[in-house]
Design an enzyme around this catalytic site. Structure first.
Site, short mmCIF file in Angstrom:
data_model
loop_
_atom_site.label_atom_id
_atom_site.label_comp_id
_atom_site.label_asym_id
_atom_site.label_seq_id
_atom_site.Cartn_x
_atom_site.Cartn_y
_atom_site.Cartn_z
N ARG A 57 -10.45 2.16 3.33
CA ARG A 57 -10.05 2.77 1.82
C ARG A 57 -9.75 1.70 1.10
NH1 ARG A 57 -7.53 6.72 5.36
NH2 ARG A 57 -5.56 5.82 5.36
N ARG A 58 -9.09 0.69 1.38
CA ARG A 58 -8.67 -0.51 0.56
C ARG A 58 -9.89 -1.15 0.00
NH1 ARG A 58 -4.71 1.91 1.32
NH2 ARG A 58 -5.56 2.79 -0.24
N LYS A 60 2.26 9.18 8.34
CA LYS A 60 1.39 10.22 7.96
C LYS A 60 1.36 11.39 9.16
CE LYS A 60 -2.28 7.56 5.86
NZ LYS A 60 -1.49 6.33 5.54
N ARG A 77 7.03 9.45 -4.20
CA ARG A 77 6.16 8.49 -4.64
C ARG A 77 4.80 8.61 -5.39
NH1 ARG A 77 3.35 6.40 0.43
NH2 ARG A 77 5.10 5.14 1.16
N HIS A 109 -1.09 -0.51 -8.90
CA HIS A 109 -1.22 -2.03 -9.13
C HIS A 109 -1.68 -1.99 -10.53
CE1 HIS A 109 -1.93 -1.24 -4.85
NE2 HIS A 109 -1.23 -2.16 -4.85
N ASP A 149 3.11 9.87 3.71
CA ASP A 149 2.31 9.64 3.08
C ASP A 149 1.59 11.16 2.75
OD1 ASP A 149 2.85 7.10 3.15
OD2 ASP A 149 1.38 6.66 4.90
N MET A 150 0.64 10.91 1.61
CA MET A 150 -0.09 12.00 1.30
C MET A 150 -1.57 11.75 1.94
SD MET A 150 -0.25 15.31 0.90
CE MET A 150 1.29 15.66 -0.20
N LYS A 176 -1.98 7.29 -7.07
CA LYS A 176 -3.25 7.80 -7.81
C LYS A 176 -4.07 8.97 -6.55
CE LYS A 176 -4.14 4.45 -11.26
NZ LYS A 176 -5.12 3.58 -11.91
N GLY A 177 -4.19 8.35 -5.57
CA GLY A 177 -4.94 9.20 -4.13
C GLY A 177 -6.25 8.36 -3.82
N ALA A 178 -5.96 8.31 -2.53
CA ALA A 178 -7.11 7.15 -1.87
C ALA A 178 -8.39 8.04 -1.18
CB ALA A 178 -6.40 6.51 -0.97
P1 FDA Z 1 -6.60 1.34 -9.80
O1 FDA Z 1 -7.53 1.98 -8.57
O2 FDA Z 1 -6.95 1.80 -10.99
O3 FDA Z 1 -6.42 -0.39 -9.45
C1 FDA Z 1 -5.75 -1.27 -10.44
C2 FDA Z 1 -5.87 -2.78 -10.02
O4 FDA Z 1 -5.39 -2.90 -8.88
C3 FDA Z 1 -7.35 -2.86 -10.07
O5 FDA Z 1 -8.23 -3.10 -10.91
C4 FDA Z 1 -7.17 -4.14 -9.02
O6 FDA Z 1 -6.91 -5.13 -9.90
C5 FDA Z 1 -6.00 -3.94 -8.12
N1 FDA Z 1 -6.49 -3.08 -6.88
C6 FDA Z 1 -6.46 -1.50 -6.67
N2 FDA Z 1 -6.81 -1.94 -5.39
C7 FDA Z 1 -7.08 -2.89 -4.79
C8 FDA Z 1 -7.60 -3.31 -3.57
N3 FDA Z 1 -7.74 -2.43 -2.46
N4 FDA Z 1 -7.79 -4.41 -3.22
C9 FDA Z 1 -7.62 -5.54 -4.37
N5 FDA Z 1 -7.06 -4.92 -5.47
C10 FDA Z 1 -6.87 -3.95 -5.91
N6 FDA Z 1 -3.03 7.19 -1.62
C11 FDA Z 1 -2.72 8.32 -0.92
O7 FDA Z 1 -3.79 9.15 -1.28
N7 FDA Z 1 -1.87 8.81 -0.36
C12 FDA Z 1 -0.68 7.92 -0.05
O8 FDA Z 1 0.32 8.56 0.64
C13 FDA Z 1 -0.50 6.47 -0.56
N8 FDA Z 1 0.17 5.78 -0.27
C14 FDA Z 1 0.45 4.34 -1.24
C15 FDA Z 1 1.62 3.79 -1.06
C16 FDA Z 1 1.76 2.57 -2.09
C17 FDA Z 1 2.92 1.62 -1.82
C18 FDA Z 1 0.65 2.41 -2.91
C19 FDA Z 1 0.73 1.22 -3.75
C20 FDA Z 1 -0.48 2.92 -2.79
C21 FDA Z 1 -0.64 4.17 -1.86
N9 FDA Z 1 -1.89 4.98 -1.82
C22 FDA Z 1 -1.84 6.13 -1.36
C23 FDA Z 1 -2.99 4.29 -2.46
C24 FDA Z 1 -3.35 4.67 -4.08
O9 FDA Z 1 -3.69 6.39 -4.04
C25 FDA Z 1 -4.71 4.08 -4.57
O10 FDA Z 1 -5.67 4.30 -3.79
C26 FDA Z 1 -4.19 2.53 -4.82
O11 FDA Z 1 -2.91 2.45 -4.71
C27 FDA Z 1 -5.22 1.94 -5.67
O12 FDA Z 1 -5.05 2.56 -6.98
P2 FDA Z 1 -4.13 2.02 -8.08
O13 FDA Z 1 -3.04 2.74 -8.51
O14 FDA Z 1 -3.80 0.31 -7.88
O15 FDA Z 1 -5.08 1.89 -9.33
#
Ligand code: FDA
Length: 282
Positions: free
Chosen positions: A264-265, A76, A160, A203, A110-111, A163-165
């Site tokens: 965040r997670r 980051k 990469r 995921h 990372d963003m 969705k955005g955290a």
């Molecule tokens: P969504 O939130 O819709 O989740 C889909 C399903 O995944 C859920 O229904 C659940 O089953 C499972 N799940 C998701 N999160 C979970 C959790 N915390 N615990 C348990 N199960 C969970 N963001 C960002 O802003 N900047 C970045 O640089 C990155 N980098 C990054 C790298 C990688 C490799 C990944 C996979 C993700 C990121 N992210 C990120 C995080 C991303 O923005 C997002 O917040 C998470 O991936 C959760 O979103 P999903 O796409 O999984 O979808």
């Protein structure tokens, strides 16, 4: 409260030291899964802290090389001094990317929250014009991302898609999750068709199934893209996709600064919050 968070965070974090992350990467490699290791840390306030982060990353790259694990690194820019100055963060990132290049490795930026998006893009484009071994993350939650993805495809840069955290205001981000998901699907397809080594990082099984349907329909070879997921989330799915011959990479965070990442997670999953609240009142 700290104890409960620590307990939950253990699922998402490899440990405190770089060796912990490398041993998790080795185990994943054993299941045919690639890794990207992240030293946890963000928003450092001093040049010394930013310099320490550069040393940590160059040490980590050496360790990845000497241990023989198949792993890139993720970082980051606020961990490298972006809150102090753009130039400092750019120089520090450049040092890490140069070290990675000499070891034949790759760095993903990372963003972070939207306050940093423009500067992260500027720094990335500058670094990418000098080094081929650097990529960036783009968030489908932001309205600007379609334009950013187009530009990055033009420049031949690896994206990469996530969705955005971060919680963002509606003027710049889609407030409704279905719109974030829809934008993810649109950008994902554009990247799969025209992007350089895109990483589909989610995921979300509906989106993953749609990606697989789309690559089959368009005869896109499995080696042209990868799926990425976070450590501790959807482990069975990670293994299944790897067994089916897809490139799967897991993001492995480590370090003592585990709190912001873990929060965040935890926020992403209602069950986690119920667990925290239940333990506070028990
Ligand atoms: P969504 O939130 O819709 O989740 C889909 C399903 O995944 C859920 O229904 C659940 O089953 C499972 N799940 C998701 N999160 C979970 C959790 N915390 N615990 C348990 N199960 C969970 N963001 C960002 O802003 N900047 C970045 O640089 C990155 N980098 C990054 C790298 C990688 C490799 C990944 C996979 C993700 C990121 N992210 C990120 C995080 C991303 O923005 C997002 O917040 C998470 O991936 C959760 O979103 P999903 O796409 O999984 O979808």
């Amino acid at each position: 409260m700290k104890g409960v968070l620590e307990f939950l965070a253990r699922r998402y974090i490899a440990g405190v030291g770089a060796e912990d992350a490398v041993s998790v990467a080795r185990a994943l490699n054993g299941s045919g899964i690639l890794a990207t290791i992240d030293n946890l840390g963000e928003n450092v306030r001093t040049e010394e802290e930013a310099g320490a982060s550069v040393r940590e990353y160059t040490g980590l790259l050496d360790l990845i090389k000497s241990s023989g694990v198949n792993s890139t690194v993720s970082l980051k820019l606020t961990h490298l001094g972006l809150d102090i100055s753009s130039l400092l963060a750019r120089d520090n990132a450049g040092r890490i990317i140069k070290a990675a290049s000499s070891l034949d490795n790759f760095v993903r930026i990372d963003m972070e929250g939207s306050a940093y998006t423009e500067r992260t893009m500027e720094i990335f484009l500058h670094l990418r014009s000098r080094y081929p071994n650097v990529g960036i993350a783009i968030q489908s939650s932001l309205r600007r991302s379609a334009g950013d993805v187009r530009l990055l495809i033009e420049r031949g840069a690896s994206v990469r898609l996530v969705k955005g955290a971060y919680k963002e205001p509606p003027e710049i981000a889609f407030p409704r999750k279905p719109d974030v998901d829809r934008n993810f699907e649109i950008l994902m397809k554009e990247l799969l068709l025209k992007g350089k080594s895109p990483a589909i990082a989610t995921h979300d099984e509906r989106l993953l199934n749609e990606a697989i349907r789309f690559v089959n329909e368009n005869n896109i070879p499995k080696g042209r893209f990868e799926f990425q997921m976070l450590l501790g989330i959807k482990r069975t799915l990670q293994k299944r996709l790897a067994l089916e011959g897809y490139r799967v990479r897991v993001y492995i965070p480590y370090g003592p600064n585990w709190l912001p990442y873990s929060v965040r997670r935890l926020r992403e999953r209602k069950e986690n919050l119920f667990f925290v609240v239940k333990n506070i009142f028990d």
